[in-house]
Write a protein that holds these residues in place. Structure first.
Motif, PDB file in Angstrom:
ATOM      1  N   ALA A 191      49.788  41.644  36.609  1.00 41.60           N
ATOM      2  CA  ALA A 191      49.055  42.844  37.059  1.00 41.60           C
ATOM      3  C   ALA A 191      49.787  44.108  36.625  1.00 41.60           C
ATOM      4  CB  ALA A 191      48.892  42.809  38.575  1.00 41.60           C
ATOM      5  N   ALA A 192      51.096  44.084  36.760  1.00 38.62           N
ATOM      6  CA  ALA A 192      51.895  45.255  36.370  1.00 38.62           C
ATOM      7  C   ALA A 192      51.781  45.496  34.867  1.00 38.62           C
ATOM      8  CB  ALA A 192      53.353  45.049  36.781  1.00 38.62           C
ATOM      9  N   GLU A 193      51.831  44.414  34.096  1.00 45.46           N
ATOM     10  CA  GLU A 193      51.691  44.543  32.632  1.00 45.46           C
ATOM     11  C   GLU A 193      50.340  45.136  32.259  1.00 45.46           C
ATOM     12  OE1 GLU A 193      54.352  40.552  31.794  1.00 45.46           O
ATOM     13  OE2 GLU A 193      52.227  40.536  31.230  1.00 45.46           O
ATOM     14  N   LEU A 194      49.323  44.772  33.023  1.00 44.85           N
ATOM     15  CA  LEU A 194      47.975  45.282  32.737  1.00 44.85           C
ATOM     16  C   LEU A 194      47.796  46.721  33.219  1.00 44.85           C
ATOM     17  CD1 LEU A 194      45.906  42.117  33.799  1.00 44.85           C
ATOM     18  CD2 LEU A 194      46.241  42.960  31.457  1.00 44.85           C
ATOM     19  N   LEU A 207      58.203  46.014  41.513  1.00 45.12           N
ATOM     20  CA  LEU A 207      57.518  46.593  40.344  1.00 45.12           C
ATOM     21  C   LEU A 207      56.709  47.837  40.686  1.00 45.12           C
ATOM     22  CD1 LEU A 207      56.371  43.286  38.611  1.00 45.12           C
ATOM     23  CD2 LEU A 207      58.307  44.743  37.996  1.00 45.12           C
ATOM     24  N   GLY A 208      56.687  48.191  41.950  1.00 41.35           N
ATOM     25  CA  GLY A 208      55.977  49.405  42.341  1.00 41.35           C
ATOM     26  C   GLY A 208      54.455  49.298  42.263  1.00 41.35           C
ATOM     27  N   ILE A 209      53.922  48.105  42.539  1.00 39.47           N
ATOM     28  CA  ILE A 209      52.461  48.029  42.654  1.00 39.47           C
ATOM     29  C   ILE A 209      52.097  47.603  44.071  1.00 39.47           C
ATOM     30  CG2 ILE A 209      52.484  47.268  40.226  1.00 39.47           C
ATOM     31  CD1 ILE A 209      50.749  44.982  41.005  1.00 39.47           C
ATOM     32  N   GLU A 210      50.906  47.934  44.488  1.00 43.83           N
ATOM     33  CA  GLU A 210      50.531  47.665  45.873  1.00 43.83           C
ATOM     34  C   GLU A 210      49.981  46.250  46.020  1.00 43.83           C
ATOM     35  OE1 GLU A 210      48.397  50.833  47.706  1.00 43.83           O
ATOM     36  OE2 GLU A 210      47.879  49.638  49.478  1.00 43.83           O
ATOM     37  N   LEU A 211      50.452  45.545  47.033  1.00 40.02           N
ATOM     38  CA  LEU A 211      50.007  44.178  47.260  1.00 40.02           C
ATOM     39  C   LEU A 211      49.173  44.133  48.537  1.00 40.02           C
ATOM     40  CD1 LEU A 211      50.606  41.122  48.565  1.00 40.02           C
ATOM     41  CD2 LEU A 211      50.137  41.326  46.127  1.00 40.02           C
ATOM     42  N   ASP A 246      42.492  44.874  41.348  1.00 36.22           N
ATOM     43  CA  ASP A 246      41.793  43.579  41.358  1.00 36.22           C
ATOM     44  C   ASP A 246      42.020  42.957  42.729  1.00 36.22           C
ATOM     45  OD1 ASP A 246      40.909  40.935  41.055  1.00 36.22           O
ATOM     46  OD2 ASP A 246      41.518  40.842  38.944  1.00 36.22           O
ATOM     47  N   LEU A 247      40.971  42.838  43.502  1.00 41.54           N
ATOM     48  CA  LEU A 247      41.117  42.386  44.895  1.00 41.54           C
ATOM     49  C   LEU A 247      40.731  40.918  45.109  1.00 41.54           C
ATOM     50  CD1 LEU A 247      39.747  45.595  46.721  1.00 41.54           C
ATOM     51  CD2 LEU A 247      42.138  44.922  46.384  1.00 41.54           C
ATOM     52  N   HIS A 248      40.757  40.118  44.042  1.00 42.23           N
ATOM     53  CA  HIS A 248      40.391  38.699  44.202  1.00 42.23           C
ATOM     54  C   HIS A 248      41.168  37.866  43.189  1.00 42.23           C
ATOM     55  CE1 HIS A 248      36.821  35.757  45.137  1.00 42.23           C
ATOM     56  NE2 HIS A 248      37.952  35.097  44.924  1.00 42.23           N
ATOM     57  N   ALA A 258      47.052  48.057  42.096  1.00 39.48           N
ATOM     58  CA  ALA A 258      47.087  47.201  43.290  1.00 39.48           C
ATOM     59  C   ALA A 258      46.358  45.894  43.011  1.00 39.48           C
ATOM     60  CB  ALA A 258      46.412  47.907  44.469  1.00 39.48           C
ATOM     61  N   ILE A 259      46.827  44.822  43.633  1.00 45.59           N
ATOM     62  CA  ILE A 259      46.072  43.559  43.598  1.00 45.59           C
ATOM     63  C   ILE A 259      46.094  42.933  44.985  1.00 45.59           C
ATOM     64  CG2 ILE A 259      46.458  43.016  41.169  1.00 45.59           C
ATOM     65  CD1 ILE A 259      48.552  40.898  42.127  1.00 45.59           C
ATOM     66  N   ALA A 260      45.074  42.108  45.243  1.00 49.83           N
ATOM     67  CA  ALA A 260      45.069  41.294  46.451  1.00 49.83           C
ATOM     68  C   ALA A 260      45.234  39.843  46.039  1.00 49.83           C
ATOM     69  CB  ALA A 260      43.763  41.477  47.216  1.00 49.83           C
TER      70      ALA A 260
END
Ligand code: AMP
Ligand code: FE
Ligand code: FE
Ligand code: ZN
Length: 279
Positions: free
Chosen positions: A26-29, A55-59, A5-7, A33-35
């Motif tokens: 975002a991690a739960e979902l 949490l190992g997700i890309e920001l 999700d980039l927005h 990656a999120i922006a």
């Protein structure tokens, strides 16, 4: 293929999730990656980045800027350096203009007996107060049933507490993002009620100043609308992006990742964006 999700807006502007909470959500979902794309500020990015690493997700560091072009057009910037001098100066100016507008809005409400002050708003919401924050408080005080109702009756253009604010011209906004090393992306192209010709004129003008991408997947856009935008992006060699415009409780119909239900942004779009940022 995992989704992204980039927005996304946070409490650094007019969202209701803190940067940390947004990343956790975002991690739960299960997003990979999120922006973070707050209005006029990148203040939420460091906190989000720290939590994302944990949490190992890309920001993806980002921003959203409202610009002047007849009606207001929104430009997303990905990976700009918030410390780049010209960009920093422009952001400081936007926040000052926003602040002046906010002071006037608060004053006008107070004059009508609504117990709102700029100081109270600033203490609670920080330097990048947006109209949804006023909406939120109008709901809490019992003046409106929902943020949407507050917009409809009080703070939307044409309503008693709407006050316009100065914005940078669209050309300059695209340039300042590019000069800071960012990728400039035209946000939610169907929000402007342009026909095909009008949209093409807008794209071409922005591309003359460095535009590199277009948000093709967005909350509420139909398959046909997205297909049209993807085709246009391909024709102009713009990188397609996608995101929900999540604002937490301030836009209750929009869910992170899935928008109004049908939004799916594949991870592959991030690769295209990163290629532009690198190149
Ligand atoms: P501002 O930049 O402070 O003028 O506020 C703009 C913000 O208000 C953006 O995040 C929009 O998404 C939100 N907004 C604008 N118009 C409406 C509306 N009619 N209903 C709900 N939110 C709106
Ligand atoms: Fe917003
Ligand atoms: Fe926007
Ligand atoms: Zn937005």
């Amino acid at each position: 293929m995992r989704q992204i999700d980039l927005h996304i807006h946070t409490t650094a502007s007019d969202g209701t999730f803190s940067p940390k909470e947004a990343v956790r959500h975002a991690a739960e979902l299960g997003l990979s990656a999120i922006a973070i794309t707050d209005h006029d500020t990148m203040a939420g990015v460091p906190e989000a980045r720290q939590e994302a690493e944990r949490l190992g997700i890309e920001l993806v560091p980002g921003i959203e800027i409202s610009t002047r072009y007849g009606r207001s057009i929104h430009i997303l910037g990905y990976y700009p350096d918030p410390e780049a001098p010209g960009f920093k100066r422009d952001l400081d100016w936007m926040i000052r203009e926003r602040d002046q507008r906010n002071q006037q809005m608060a004053r006008r409400m107070a004059a009508d007996g609504i117990p709102i002050s700029y100081e109270m708003m600033h203490r609670r919401f920080g330097p990048a107060i947006g109209r949804p924050n006023f909406g939120q408080v109008l709901v809490e005080l019992g003046y409106a049933d929902s943020v949407q109702d507050a917009f409809d009756r009080f703070i939307e253009k044409g309503q008693p507490y709407y006050i316009s604010r100065q914005m940078l011209p669209i050309e300059r906004t695209v340039e300042t993002i590019c000069e800071a090393g960012g990728v400039a992306v035209l946000a939610h192209p169907f929000q402007y009620r342009l026909d095909d010709r009008g949209l093409r004129e807008l794209i071409e003008l922005c591309m003359d100043h460095g535009l590199q991408g277009m948000e093709c997947l967005y909350s509420g856009y139909t398959q046909a609308q997205s297909a049209y935008l993807l085709k246009l992006a391909e024709e102009y060699r713009l990188c397609p992006t996608g995101g929900s415009d999540f604002h937490g409780a301030n836009k209750p119909l929009i869910q992170m990742g899935s928008g109004k239900g049908a939004l799916r942004v594949p991870e592959s779009l991030l690769e295209g964006l990163k290629a532009r940022a690198a190149g």
